[in-house]
Design a protein around this motif. Sequence first.
Motif, PDB file in Angstrom:
ATOM      1  N   THR A  43      25.718  35.292  78.386  1.00  0.00           N
ATOM      2  CA  THR A  43      25.410  33.963  77.856  1.00  0.00           C
ATOM      3  C   THR A  43      26.208  32.872  78.562  1.00  0.00           C
ATOM      4  O   THR A  43      25.923  31.693  78.391  1.00  0.00           O
ATOM      5  CB  THR A  43      25.716  33.891  76.352  1.00  0.00           C
TER       6      THR A  43
ATOM      7  N   GLN B 176      23.926  25.231  79.662  1.00  0.00           N
ATOM      8  CA  GLN B 176      23.644  25.463  78.252  1.00  0.00           C
ATOM      9  C   GLN B 176      23.388  26.947  78.016  1.00  0.00           C
ATOM     10  O   GLN B 176      22.741  27.623  78.815  1.00  0.00           O
ATOM     11  CB  GLN B 176      22.408  24.646  77.858  1.00  0.00           C
TER      12      GLN B 176
ATOM     13  N   PRO C 162      21.578  30.006  77.132  1.00  0.00           N
ATOM     14  CA  PRO C 162      20.134  30.222  77.002  1.00  0.00           C
ATOM     15  C   PRO C 162      19.719  30.770  75.643  1.00  0.00           C
ATOM     16  O   PRO C 162      18.528  30.767  75.311  1.00  0.00           O
ATOM     17  CB  PRO C 162      19.823  31.220  78.118  1.00  0.00           C
TER      18      PRO C 162
ATOM     19  N   THR D  83      16.277  25.363  90.085  1.00  0.00           N
ATOM     20  CA  THR D  83      15.647  26.189  89.062  1.00  0.00           C
ATOM     21  C   THR D  83      16.378  27.518  88.984  1.00  0.00           C
ATOM     22  O   THR D  83      16.680  28.117  90.024  1.00  0.00           O
ATOM     23  CB  THR D  83      14.161  26.434  89.391  1.00  0.00           C
TER      24      THR D  83
ATOM     25  N   SER E 180      16.266  31.386  87.149  1.00  0.00           N
ATOM     26  CA  SER E 180      15.443  32.322  86.380  1.00  0.00           C
ATOM     27  C   SER E 180      16.266  33.539  85.981  1.00  0.00           C
ATOM     28  O   SER E 180      17.145  33.983  86.724  1.00  0.00           O
ATOM     29  CB  SER E 180      14.226  32.771  87.203  1.00  0.00           C
TER      30      SER E 180
ATOM     31  N   HIS F  75      12.813  33.848  81.726  1.00  0.00           N
ATOM     32  CA  HIS F  75      13.398  32.630  81.173  1.00  0.00           C
ATOM     33  C   HIS F  75      13.777  31.696  82.326  1.00  0.00           C
ATOM     34  O   HIS F  75      14.424  32.117  83.292  1.00  0.00           O
ATOM     35  CB  HIS F  75      14.622  32.974  80.331  1.00  0.00           C
ATOM     36  N   ILE F  76      13.382  30.429  82.203  1.00  0.00           N
ATOM     37  CA  ILE F  76      13.530  29.469  83.290  1.00  0.00           C
ATOM     38  C   ILE F  76      14.390  28.285  82.847  1.00  0.00           C
ATOM     39  O   ILE F  76      14.191  27.725  81.762  1.00  0.00           O
ATOM     40  CB  ILE F  76      12.154  28.940  83.768  1.00  0.00           C
ATOM     41  N   TYR F  77      15.342  27.894  83.715  1.00  0.00           N
ATOM     42  CA  TYR F  77      16.157  26.692  83.493  1.00  0.00           C
ATOM     43  C   TYR F  77      15.823  25.664  84.560  1.00  0.00           C
ATOM     44  O   TYR F  77      15.801  25.980  85.755  1.00  0.00           O
ATOM     45  CB  TYR F  77      17.649  27.026  83.548  1.00  0.00           C
ATOM     46  N   ASP F  78      15.565  24.417  84.138  1.00  0.00           N
ATOM     47  CA  ASP F  78      15.263  23.321  85.054  1.00  0.00           C
ATOM     48  C   ASP F  78      16.415  22.319  84.997  1.00  0.00           C
ATOM     49  O   ASP F  78      16.741  21.803  83.926  1.00  0.00           O
ATOM     50  CB  ASP F  78      13.954  22.647  84.634  1.00  0.00           C
TER      51      ASP F  78
ATOM     52  N   TRP G 204      16.279  25.388  78.805  1.00  0.00           N
ATOM     53  CA  TRP G 204      15.739  26.715  79.050  1.00  0.00           C
ATOM     54  C   TRP G 204      14.370  26.846  78.387  1.00  0.00           C
ATOM     55  O   TRP G 204      14.161  26.345  77.279  1.00  0.00           O
ATOM     56  CB  TRP G 204      16.667  27.791  78.480  1.00  0.00           C
TER      57      TRP G 204
ATOM     58  N   THR H 285      11.344  29.958  77.734  1.00  0.00           N
ATOM     59  CA  THR H 285      10.856  31.336  77.885  1.00  0.00           C
ATOM     60  C   THR H 285       9.388  31.253  78.275  1.00  0.00           C
ATOM     61  O   THR H 285       8.539  30.906  77.459  1.00  0.00           O
ATOM     62  CB  THR H 285      11.022  32.126  76.581  1.00  0.00           C
TER      63      THR H 285
END
Length: 403
Positions: free
Chosen positions: A147, A163, A165, A187, A189, A208-211, A217, A219
């Motif tokens: 995490t 942050q 997820p 990005t 993943s 799970h993707i973070y931009d 985040w 999903t």
Amino acid sequence: MEGETSWFSHSLDDMAREIGEFDSFSELSDEGNKEATAVSVDLILPDDLLERILAYLPVASIFRARCVCKRWYEIVSSKRFLWNFSRVLSQKPWYFMFTSSNEPTGYAYDPILRKWYGIELPCIETSNWFIASSCGLVCFMDNDSRTELYVCNPITKSHMKLQDPGLRFSDYSALAVSVNRKSHGYTISIVKSKQVTGNFFQWDVSVHIYDSETMMWVTSLTEVLTGWRGGDESVICDGVLYFLIYSTGGGSPENRHGLITYNLSSCSPHGLIRSFIPVPCPLTCGRLMNLKEKLVMVGGIGKQDRPDIIKGIGIWVLNGKAWQEIARMPHKFFQGFGEFDDVFASSGTDDLIYIQSYGAPALLVFDMSQRHWRWSQKCPVTKRFPLQLFTGFCFEPRLEISP
């Protein structure tokens, strides 16, 4: 030791001291021993031209250039210089080798100057964290709770904690990051795989993707795979997420691994298995990497009768849905690792691929553009006990990119 340099002596903090003016130089004329008129470099080159010249130096040389004189220090520290530096398409990737499994310290290899630099990484606590890199940024994720995530620039030490997820613990996790060279947005993943309770053949797989633009985040996909599970290997190339999956139902050796593709822009809800691409041969230690937006895979080629024993190491490029073998490690280099078991590390970006055995600090470099194999300069790391393991990762040294 030859080839070893303390990176801390060239760090940004150490550069903020008083720097003397650079002496003008003189030279002898061709006519005997008459001394030519002393000429100052400062008088010859305007700032904009000097900035462009310095921007094409290797990163380590740029740090040293800050010590030449006050003017060079101010130029290299300016925002305009960083803009010029960003116009340089790429720097040859460095390889960071950990010296300890408990501390985030080690040495980074510069393939241009063929030198090792002592570096302490920010954020990361141990060498067994998940690590992914792209265009100057490195992403770390802890291996315990999975995490804690950080993004950092190993050269400038700028970093940011992401942050949480908010994902449940999984049996396997695969981390990847992709940086946009123009906007510097990125990005991240995470592909998570968790066994369905009481069913070894079924696995929950989620993406799970973070931009970095939204700092959120999402999903984007959840699916149950039968007979296959995810692992810890993934990469993003040209907007497509690739990750390896592994058979949970036995079968022949050549069918134990496969590749899944997932388009991050469309986020198609269709089944992952539809995008399945078989690997070219029985593999061990398969690694995926992005080399100039082309998917490259490095893997150990197993023996026919004993696929878990490596007989060689191959490099493949994915063209469409077909693998093309680019190179196979020559036997003399394969033997050069000494006692080479069935596990090894490999990492690459741009034109270079680094390969090392977990059991020794020897580092082999393959240049994709020249199809050339070469040993690195001897690493300052020494083996202190028989079961000591060596790991590492490669990253592109950049000055202008920050999380």
